[in-house]
Motif scaffolding. Sequence first.
Motif, PDB file in Angstrom:
ATOM      1  N   ALA A   1       7.369  -2.026   6.675  1.00 47.43           N
ATOM      2  CA  ALA A   1       6.243  -2.273   5.773  1.00 47.43           C
ATOM      3  C   ALA A   1       6.079  -1.098   4.819  1.00 47.43           C
ATOM      4  O   ALA A   1       5.985   0.044   5.245  1.00 47.43           O
ATOM      5  CB  ALA A   1       4.962  -2.478   6.577  1.00 47.43           C
TER       6      ALA A   1
ATOM      7  N   TYR B   1       3.528   7.720  12.626  1.00 51.17           N
ATOM      8  CA  TYR B   1       2.441   7.637  11.656  1.00 51.17           C
ATOM      9  C   TYR B   1       2.753   6.602  10.589  1.00 51.17           C
ATOM     10  O   TYR B   1       3.913   6.263  10.348  1.00 51.17           O
ATOM     11  CB  TYR B   1       2.251   8.993  10.968  1.00 51.17           C
ATOM     12  CG  TYR B   1       1.866  10.126  11.889  1.00 51.17           C
ATOM     13  CD1 TYR B   1       0.528  10.471  12.061  1.00 51.17           C
ATOM     14  CD2 TYR B   1       2.839  10.850  12.568  1.00 51.17           C
ATOM     15  CE1 TYR B   1       0.163  11.518  12.894  1.00 51.17           C
ATOM     16  CE2 TYR B   1       2.486  11.896  13.412  1.00 51.17           C
ATOM     17  CZ  TYR B   1       1.144  12.224  13.574  1.00 51.17           C
ATOM     18  OH  TYR B   1       0.786  13.262  14.398  1.00 51.17           O
ATOM     19  N   TYR B   2       1.697   6.141   9.940  1.00 50.11           N
ATOM     20  CA  TYR B   2       1.861   5.321   8.737  1.00 50.11           C
ATOM     21  C   TYR B   2       1.243   6.121   7.599  1.00 50.11           C
ATOM     22  O   TYR B   2       0.028   6.077   7.381  1.00 50.11           O
ATOM     23  CB  TYR B   2       1.168   3.963   8.937  1.00 50.11           C
ATOM     24  CG  TYR B   2       1.592   2.931   7.920  1.00 50.11           C
ATOM     25  CD1 TYR B   2       2.906   2.477   7.862  1.00 50.11           C
ATOM     26  CD2 TYR B   2       0.686   2.416   7.000  1.00 50.11           C
ATOM     27  CE1 TYR B   2       3.306   1.544   6.927  1.00 50.11           C
ATOM     28  CE2 TYR B   2       1.076   1.462   6.059  1.00 50.11           C
ATOM     29  CZ  TYR B   2       2.386   1.037   6.032  1.00 50.11           C
ATOM     30  OH  TYR B   2       2.783   0.104   5.096  1.00 50.11           O
TER      31      TYR B   2
ATOM     32  N   MET C   1       3.753   0.305   1.687  1.00 47.77           N
ATOM     33  CA  MET C   1       2.507   0.117   0.968  1.00 47.77           C
ATOM     34  C   MET C   1       2.492   1.060  -0.217  1.00 47.77           C
ATOM     35  O   MET C   1       2.870   2.222  -0.108  1.00 47.77           O
ATOM     36  CB  MET C   1       1.339   0.433   1.909  1.00 47.77           C
ATOM     37  CG  MET C   1       0.008  -0.187   1.553  1.00 47.77           C
ATOM     38  SD  MET C   1      -0.974   0.660   0.325  1.00 47.77           S
ATOM     39  CE  MET C   1      -1.469   2.135   1.179  1.00 47.77           C
TER      40      MET C   1
ATOM     41  N   ILE D   1       4.358  -0.156  12.794  1.00 48.08           N
ATOM     42  CA  ILE D   1       4.285   0.653  14.016  1.00 48.08           C
ATOM     43  C   ILE D   1       4.189  -0.226  15.257  1.00 48.08           C
ATOM     44  O   ILE D   1       4.886  -0.019  16.237  1.00 48.08           O
ATOM     45  CB  ILE D   1       3.106   1.650  13.946  1.00 48.08           C
ATOM     46  CG1 ILE D   1       3.351   2.635  12.802  1.00 48.08           C
ATOM     47  CG2 ILE D   1       2.934   2.392  15.281  1.00 48.08           C
ATOM     48  CD1 ILE D   1       2.300   3.688  12.633  1.00 48.08           C
TER      49      ILE D   1
ATOM     50  N   MET E   1       4.261   6.443  -1.677  1.00 48.42           N
ATOM     51  CA  MET E   1       4.615   5.252  -0.919  1.00 48.42           C
ATOM     52  C   MET E   1       4.252   5.486   0.551  1.00 48.42           C
ATOM     53  O   MET E   1       4.525   6.537   1.108  1.00 48.42           O
ATOM     54  CB  MET E   1       6.126   5.061  -1.091  1.00 48.42           C
ATOM     55  CG  MET E   1       6.770   4.076  -0.182  1.00 48.42           C
ATOM     56  SD  MET E   1       8.551   4.385  -0.207  1.00 48.42           S
ATOM     57  CE  MET E   1       8.961   3.879  -1.853  1.00 48.42           C
ATOM     58  N   THR E   2       3.597   4.493   1.164  1.00 47.25           N
ATOM     59  CA  THR E   2       3.204   4.655   2.562  1.00 47.25           C
ATOM     60  C   THR E   2       4.143   3.841   3.452  1.00 47.25           C
ATOM     61  O   THR E   2       4.328   2.644   3.220  1.00 47.25           O
ATOM     62  CB  THR E   2       1.751   4.188   2.768  1.00 47.25           C
ATOM     63  OG1 THR E   2       0.927   4.908   1.847  1.00 47.25           O
ATOM     64  CG2 THR E   2       1.271   4.467   4.169  1.00 47.25           C
ATOM     65  N   GLU E   3       4.718   4.512   4.428  1.00 44.82           N
ATOM     66  CA  GLU E   3       5.629   3.853   5.356  1.00 44.82           C
ATOM     67  C   GLU E   3       5.523   4.506   6.726  1.00 44.82           C
ATOM     68  O   GLU E   3       4.871   5.532   6.892  1.00 44.82           O
ATOM     69  CB  GLU E   3       7.089   3.954   4.859  1.00 44.82           C
ATOM     70  CG  GLU E   3       7.414   2.986   3.743  1.00 44.82           C
ATOM     71  CD  GLU E   3       8.866   2.999   3.346  1.00 44.82           C
ATOM     72  OE1 GLU E   3       9.577   3.952   3.707  1.00 44.82           O
ATOM     73  OE2 GLU E   3       9.288   2.048   2.665  1.00 44.82           O
ATOM     74  N   LYS E   4       6.231   3.915   7.662  1.00 45.29           N
ATOM     75  CA  LYS E   4       6.256   4.504   9.001  1.00 45.29           C
ATOM     76  C   LYS E   4       7.048   5.816   8.971  1.00 45.29           C
ATOM     77  O   LYS E   4       8.132   5.870   8.402  1.00 45.29           O
ATOM     78  CB  LYS E   4       6.923   3.527   9.975  1.00 45.29           C
ATOM     79  CG  LYS E   4       7.006   4.079  11.392  1.00 45.29           C
ATOM     80  CD  LYS E   4       7.310   2.987  12.386  1.00 45.29           C
ATOM     81  CE  LYS E   4       8.801   2.890  12.645  1.00 45.29           C
ATOM     82  NZ  LYS E   4       9.108   2.011  13.792  1.00 45.29           N
TER      83      LYS E   4
END
Lengths: 178, 259, 417
Positions: free
Chosen positions: A33, C13-14, A35, A27, C184-187
């Motif tokens: 990225a 958001y992430y 995760m 961001i 999965m976490t991303e923008k």
Amino acid sequence: MAEIRFAGYGGQGIIRSGIIVGKGASIFDNKFATMSQAFGPEARGGACSSQLVISENKILYPYVTRPDIFVVMSQEAYEKFEPELKEDGLLLYDSDLVKLKKKREKIKLYPIPATRFAEELGNRIIANVVMLGFFTAVTKLVSKEGMEKAVADSVPPRFKELNLKAFNKGFQHAQDGN
Amino acid sequence: MNPIITAFAKGIKKSGVKPSRISVPSDIPFEPEVVKHLGVDFFHTIRGRAIAFGTGLKLGNPDLIVVPFIGDMMTIGGNHFVHGGRRNMDLLIICVNNFVYREIGGKSAPIQKCEKEQTTTQKFSPYSTFEKPFNATHLANSCGAVYTARWTALHTDELANSIAEALNKRGFSVIEVLLPGPNYYTSIKETDSNLLNFYYKNSVIKNGEAPRFVTITPKEKIIVGKFIDKERPTFIEQYNAQLSKTLGDKFTPHGGKNG
Amino acid sequence: MKANPRNVNTGIYYIDGDVASGQGALAAGCRFIGGYPITPSTEAAEAFAKIAPKAGAVFIQMEDELASIASVIGASCAGVKTMTITSGPGYSLMMETIGFGAMLETPFVILNIQRGGPSTGAPTKTGQADMMQSRWGSHGDYEIIAIAPESPQELFDYTIKAFNLAEKYRCPVMIMADECVGHMTEKVVIPKADEIEIEPRRFYNGPRDKYLPFKPDKDLVPKMVKAGDGYKLYITGHTHDEKGYPILTQNSKVKTQKSTTRRLVDKIKLNADKIIELKEENTDDADVVVVSYGISSRVAVRGIEKAREKGIKVGSLRLVTVWPFPDKKITELAKKVKAFVVPEINYGQVVFDVERCSHGEANVILIPHGGAGVHHPDDILSAIEYASKENKKIEGIIEHKTKLEKLIFEEGYKLKE
């Protein structure tokens, strides 16, 4: 592209560390990225971990297989995940909590007493943020500004100042060349 | 089925509720043509899901008055009945107890009487059934229903009154209607209407009787009447109260005045 | 129509895919979710439960998945946009009622975060083995639409698309994501409300006495009214005529059965060109085309890149919508290419349709994967290499095992004498 594994025990903010770095990179630094974290029995046991891939380009394969960087805050997690670290990888560890066993030659070691520093700042719960400051200075993967924004963005406003202090404590420790 | 529809039509009229506000989801044994003339919206759902479907209707539009007509609800839909009561979902359940699953020719229903010998038309249990039936009223009460009543289909006026009363009541209300299945007893091999009379004559009205005492047995008279009529916040009322408490101004109560 | 700003939490958001889908549902105008918690879909329900009440939408935890899906169809009949959220075992429980929803032509969306199966399987690991179930799971003839997202951003975007398609074609729409994408976490960028296009419900607004609930429009989709609007609806899961009445006489029953099910099938089949979304790259001069969907297509890109570096002419066809299947596109490509490579996290599902549509004109190579993980890009590369070198036409589906599978089952299972 860098593959990173964060590991420790439940309650140390390990998953959150992955999220904060991912947030900082994607961001605030405009990188990519991704995760992912372990769920289920493996997440509940002693060792808890999160995996993060940071890249300049779109990330296709989402999992970490051979991390370039291993950030560890407990002995059990160290023993479980250390073997997968790349031969010339970076090992960042809480020097009070992790006792190194057999040392691999090319691996670069970066110790920091993160939990002790956090206790000195008044709350051991921010040990992971101390570690993140240290991580930022050592790896230079994410900018200091980006990480500070990500930390501030991830904690309740009233804890912002404390967390930033912790972050800078870790960052400074690396600058001091320890 | 028609006596129940008649009572339902009378009940709607008496309650003063506009028929267009009423939605009737039903499960399998109930699909009468006459319902087309009641002025309500009718949804013939699938086995056992009338209460769950009705829960969606009610939460989708809290202005609706949702009246599930159920038959299979004690078996395949048992869980929905239990949880509808627990939540106190604002539904009026018309539970049609025909002692067999009539449409499919004599499968044992868990609210039927079991002690008496049965005819061979009970094809799903050709050697008679020995399982203990539910006391649906007692079950409803235990789960938290705010209104329970039982009538035979020939108690048209009493049934209509109960329906009118329950249509104006908020919360999980259950009216059990006894409607005979075909040739259930060896002793009564006659037509439906005679069997209906048999139930009617063998019933005794005991309003206010404790639900646990109203089990239907062949030896005793069938107890009918209004058993429970109490107040308890409905699901939507509880939902609105809880969310207003935690979210304050950020929350607009669901369903306005009909919540 | 544009999205209602009240429903759109604009920002960057992430977040993980599940959460993104919950946000997408709200942005799409979803007013009701009935759900029952099941890993790995729970976070989507949690996200919606948290944000929904502030925007006037309702989340309810039902007693089971049978209730969840029935309540969703009920709420849709009451006139609101609805969704349920589930995974493998819960999805199986919903099947009977999905057919009911298809028969009633109520618009609703199901988010299935696929996990490893069968049975309890691998709840916290990924899989793509519900694809055929999404297509054929309920009994009888009907058609559905299925979308396979590959990232959290897509879970947001395609959840909105799923709602739009459900409203437009009045059929169940399945978002067939998987654990990997869900967790999965991303923008994720949530745009402003006026940048989000929303399909409104096809409400009837003609004269009241002329309304027929199942009379199709030109595109074969009928118009809807809300319960409580005074239309004296008679809606049934039985085969019904345009009025909605079940048909009881024998002759007309046969006719109505045919016309009802035929329209349920045709309203999707004949509109397929408008529904299907594909992402096609480098297929013009390709010898080999990788046909993939969901997380597998994302992983495949790396394998494709490596193959192109080696000089192999390989293209990619990503099925954003898996159902309805792009028959025409596959048939057209089959005439030009040597082979299709199909990576799936199952032992062969969508590959059957690829084979069906290639009419023996191209080799079809499946890279099966038992689940609990994703393909390694090298597995895709090795299949592409094989496909480009194989000059014989080989009948049927050719299995190209992953490296991991070769390692585990070197010889494969064999029946003993």
